[in-house]
Design a protein around this motif. Structure first.
Motif, PDB file in Angstrom:
ATOM      1  N   ILE A  64     -60.876  12.385   5.391  1.00 52.86           N
ATOM      2  CA  ILE A  64     -61.479  12.141   6.703  1.00 52.86           C
ATOM      3  C   ILE A  64     -61.298  13.359   7.603  1.00 52.86           C
ATOM      4  CG2 ILE A  64     -61.231  10.798   8.820  1.00 52.86           C
ATOM      5  CD1 ILE A  64     -60.563   8.369   7.064  1.00 52.86           C
ATOM      6  N   CYS A  65     -60.090  13.905   7.626  1.00 49.32           N
ATOM      7  CA  CYS A  65     -59.810  15.043   8.511  1.00 49.32           C
ATOM      8  C   CYS A  65     -60.574  16.294   8.086  1.00 49.32           C
ATOM      9  CB  CYS A  65     -58.306  15.319   8.534  1.00 49.32           C
ATOM     10  SG  CYS A  65     -57.352  14.076   9.443  1.00 49.32           S
ATOM     11  N   LYS A  66     -60.706  16.516   6.800  1.00 49.06           N
ATOM     12  CA  LYS A  66     -61.472  17.674   6.356  1.00 49.06           C
ATOM     13  C   LYS A  66     -62.938  17.525   6.742  1.00 49.06           C
ATOM     14  CE  LYS A  66     -62.423  20.722   2.462  1.00 49.06           C
ATOM     15  NZ  LYS A  66     -62.200  21.010   1.033  1.00 49.06           N
ATOM     16  N   LEU A  67     -63.444  16.331   6.626  1.00 51.07           N
ATOM     17  CA  LEU A  67     -64.828  16.062   7.020  1.00 51.07           C
ATOM     18  C   LEU A  67     -65.036  16.375   8.499  1.00 51.07           C
ATOM     19  CD1 LEU A  67     -67.526  14.822   5.988  1.00 51.07           C
ATOM     20  CD2 LEU A  67     -66.691  12.629   6.792  1.00 51.07           C
ATOM     21  N   LEU A  68     -64.080  15.979   9.336  1.00 55.57           N
ATOM     22  CA  LEU A  68     -64.196  16.235  10.762  1.00 55.57           C
ATOM     23  C   LEU A  68     -64.011  17.718  11.078  1.00 55.57           C
ATOM     24  CD1 LEU A  68     -62.308  13.133  12.209  1.00 55.57           C
ATOM     25  CD2 LEU A  68     -64.772  13.533  12.157  1.00 55.57           C
ATOM     26  N   CYS A  69     -63.167  18.391  10.326  1.00 48.64           N
ATOM     27  CA  CYS A  69     -63.003  19.833  10.529  1.00 48.64           C
ATOM     28  C   CYS A  69     -64.301  20.584  10.248  1.00 48.64           C
ATOM     29  CB  CYS A  69     -61.904  20.376   9.605  1.00 48.64           C
ATOM     30  SG  CYS A  69     -60.228  20.022  10.141  1.00 48.64           S
ATOM     31  N   GLU A  70     -65.038  20.124   9.278  1.00 45.20           N
ATOM     32  CA  GLU A  70     -66.257  20.814   8.877  1.00 45.20           C
ATOM     33  C   GLU A  70     -67.472  20.422   9.706  1.00 45.20           C
ATOM     34  OE1 GLU A  70     -65.380  21.742   4.189  1.00 45.20           O
ATOM     35  OE2 GLU A  70     -66.358  19.854   4.701  1.00 45.20           O
ATOM     36  N   GLU A  71     -67.547  19.145  10.110  1.00 46.53           N
ATOM     37  CA  GLU A  71     -68.750  18.681  10.820  1.00 46.53           C
ATOM     38  C   GLU A  71     -68.396  17.645  11.880  1.00 46.53           C
ATOM     39  OE1 GLU A  71     -71.099  17.341   7.404  1.00 46.53           O
ATOM     40  OE2 GLU A  71     -72.419  19.048   7.744  1.00 46.53           O
ATOM     41  N   TYR A  72     -67.535  17.990  12.785  1.00 47.62           N
ATOM     42  CA  TYR A  72     -67.069  17.037  13.792  1.00 47.62           C
ATOM     43  C   TYR A  72     -68.237  16.473  14.608  1.00 47.62           C
ATOM     44  CZ  TYR A  72     -64.011  15.036  17.384  1.00 47.62           C
ATOM     45  OH  TYR A  72     -63.357  14.170  18.228  1.00 47.62           O
ATOM     46  N   GLY A  73     -69.132  17.323  15.011  1.00 49.55           N
ATOM     47  CA  GLY A  73     -70.233  16.888  15.859  1.00 49.55           C
ATOM     48  C   GLY A  73     -71.171  15.894  15.196  1.00 49.55           C
ATOM     49  N   LYS A  74     -71.284  15.966  13.878  1.00 52.01           N
ATOM     50  CA  LYS A  74     -72.213  15.097  13.152  1.00 52.01           C
ATOM     51  C   LYS A  74     -71.538  13.859  12.573  1.00 52.01           C
ATOM     52  CE  LYS A  74     -75.090  19.012  11.691  1.00 52.01           C
ATOM     53  NZ  LYS A  74     -75.614  19.758  10.519  1.00 52.01           N
ATOM     54  N   ARG A  75     -70.226  13.895  12.379  1.00 48.09           N
ATOM     55  CA  ARG A  75     -69.550  12.821  11.660  1.00 48.09           C
ATOM     56  C   ARG A  75     -68.773  11.862  12.542  1.00 48.09           C
ATOM     57  NH1 ARG A  75     -72.585  13.252   7.287  1.00 48.09           N
ATOM     58  NH2 ARG A  75     -72.251  15.191   6.116  1.00 48.09           N
ATOM     59  N   ALA A  76     -68.755  12.087  13.837  1.00 45.92           N
ATOM     60  CA  ALA A  76     -67.988  11.202  14.708  1.00 45.92           C
ATOM     61  C   ALA A  76     -68.637   9.825  14.832  1.00 45.92           C
ATOM     62  CB  ALA A  76     -67.836  11.823  16.096  1.00 45.92           C
ATOM     63  N   SER A  77     -69.903   9.690  14.438  1.00 47.83           N
ATOM     64  CA  SER A  77     -70.588   8.394  14.472  1.00 47.83           C
ATOM     65  C   SER A  77     -70.828   7.899  13.048  1.00 47.83           C
ATOM     66  CB  SER A  77     -71.923   8.515  15.209  1.00 47.83           C
ATOM     67  OG  SER A  77     -72.792   9.390  14.511  1.00 47.83           O
ATOM     68  N   GLY A  78     -71.018   6.591  12.926  1.00 50.57           N
ATOM     69  CA  GLY A  78     -71.289   5.996  11.621  1.00 50.57           C
ATOM     70  C   GLY A  78     -70.076   5.409  10.936  1.00 50.57           C
ATOM     71  N   VAL A  79     -68.888   5.573  11.527  1.00 50.69           N
ATOM     72  CA  VAL A  79     -67.669   4.998  10.945  1.00 50.69           C
ATOM     73  C   VAL A  79     -67.774   3.475  11.023  1.00 50.69           C
ATOM     74  CG1 VAL A  79     -65.152   4.905  11.095  1.00 50.69           C
ATOM     75  CG2 VAL A  79     -66.366   7.009  11.701  1.00 50.69           C
ATOM     76  N   PRO A  80     -67.312   2.743  10.006  1.00 51.71           N
ATOM     77  CA  PRO A  80     -67.378   1.276  10.052  1.00 51.71           C
ATOM     78  C   PRO A  80     -66.785   0.692  11.334  1.00 51.71           C
ATOM     79  CG  PRO A  80     -66.775   1.980   7.851  1.00 51.71           C
ATOM     80  CD  PRO A  80     -66.812   3.222   8.701  1.00 51.71           C
ATOM     81  N   ASP A  81     -67.293  -0.461  11.732  1.00 53.56           N
ATOM     82  CA  ASP A  81     -66.957  -1.070  13.021  1.00 53.56           C
ATOM     83  C   ASP A  81     -65.471  -1.335  13.216  1.00 53.56           C
ATOM     84  OD1 ASP A  81     -69.662  -1.413  14.071  1.00 53.56           O
ATOM     85  OD2 ASP A  81     -69.907  -2.863  12.453  1.00 53.56           O
ATOM     86  N   LEU A  82     -64.838  -1.919  12.198  1.00 51.70           N
ATOM     87  CA  LEU A  82     -63.465  -2.399  12.355  1.00 51.70           C
ATOM     88  C   LEU A  82     -62.486  -1.626  11.491  1.00 51.70           C
ATOM     89  CD1 LEU A  82     -64.099  -6.257  12.051  1.00 51.70           C
ATOM     90  CD2 LEU A  82     -64.397  -4.802  14.068  1.00 51.70           C
ATOM     91  N   ILE A  83     -61.268  -1.472  12.002  1.00 46.43           N
ATOM     92  CA  ILE A  83     -60.138  -1.065  11.190  1.00 46.43           C
ATOM     93  C   ILE A  83     -59.164  -2.249  11.208  1.00 46.43           C
ATOM     94  CG2 ILE A  83     -59.034   0.109  13.159  1.00 46.43           C
ATOM     95  CD1 ILE A  83     -58.701   1.130   9.456  1.00 46.43           C
TER      96      ILE A  83
END
Length: 292
Positions: free
Chosen positions: A137-156
């Protein structure tokens, strides 16, 4: 209807998981950005990176949402990712140290949600997800934070007693998965996380009757079946029965997501964060069905 009256579909599902011994948040992307902010605080606010900070009042480096963020800090990021993936105790210590230092001041930082996630909850979620999942998850955000901050499942949702945490995407009547949601589910499942897609249906809804004509022009009377939900039952190996909750039906739709009732699905090896395998058919299906 929820246990205390009318609720939205996300709260309805959280109540279901509460019965199973899980705590949960309707957090969407806020939980992953909060964890990322704590784990990468020293890297995010490294003012030795040229052009990253123009004032001392910034809540994030200027290049966080750009593709230059990772390359400019590659060595420090890779070292931190290795710590997260291989040493859970070290990962929890980093979260604890940053939280203890910054929470009292409510430091304004992009992604940090001091108002939503207490330290103990954050630690339990991080431990339940595990280092491998958080590393991806963190590597994904490091590479594309602006594009990946949305779309995460609703609940944890998580259960600290068994050190389990997983994501739940909730869909109401007529709702379907969006492309960015499918991408996040693929990534999470590919790194060994448990993801569930939960569909909530209204059993009292009746579509308008269609007018039909018999031979000779006579209108036929439409017949609408009437159903009323009196209770909700869990069909599972432990034969767990949920409390009486009327008017709704909860279905665990796992046709595209391999999940287990607790714990983790079968692990899958991946060579990179975006090397996501095809999702296999469901290994288990849970369903809440109304008593007719």
């Amino acid at each position: 209807m929820g246990k205390d009256g009318e609720v939205n579909v996300e709260q309805f599902v959280l109540e279901h998981y509460e019965i199973k011994g899980y705590k949960g948040f309707h957090a969407e992307g806020r939980i992953v950005t909060h964890l990322f902010c704590l784990l990468f605080w020293s890297i995010l606010f490294d003012d030795t990176i040229e052009g990253a900070f123009e004032t001392c009042y910034q809540s994030a480096p200027l290049d966080l949402s750009h593709d230059t963020f990772y390359p400019a800090r590659r060595e420090a990021i890779d070292k931190r990712l290795q710590e997260i993936e291989t040493d859970v105790d070290r990962m929890l210590d980093i979260i604890r140290e940053v939280d203890d230092r910054e929470r009292p001041r409510k430091t304004w930082a992009q992604g940090a949600r001091w108002d939503m996630f207490e330290l103990q909850d954050t630690l339990e979620i991080a431990e339940g997800l595990g280092g491998k999942t958080l590393g991806v998850i963190c590597k994904l955000l490091c590479e594309e934070y602006g594009k990946r901050a949305s779309g995460v499942p609703d609940l944890i949702v998580w259960n600290a007693a068994i050190k389990d945490a997983h994501f739940v995407e909730v869909k109401g009547p007529g709702d379907s998965l969006q492309e960015n949601q499918k991408l996040w589910i693929d990534v999470l499942v590919g790194c060994g996380a448990t993801v569930e897609v939960c569909r909530v249906e209204n059993l009292d809804y009746q579509s308008p009757p269609r007018k039909q004509r018999k031979a000779g022009g006579e209108k036929a009377k439409s017949k609408a079946s009437k159903r009323k939900a009196h209770s909700v039952e869990m069909e599972s190996e432990d034969e767990h029965v949920a409390p009486q909750i009327s008017d709704m039906e909860l279905k665990m739709d796992e046709e595209k997501v391999p999940v287990s009732p607790v714990g983790r699905p079968q692990k899958r090896d991946t060579e990179g964060w975006n090397d996501v395998p095809d999702i296999s058919p469901a290994t288990k299906r849970q369903k809440l069905v109304s008593a007719s």
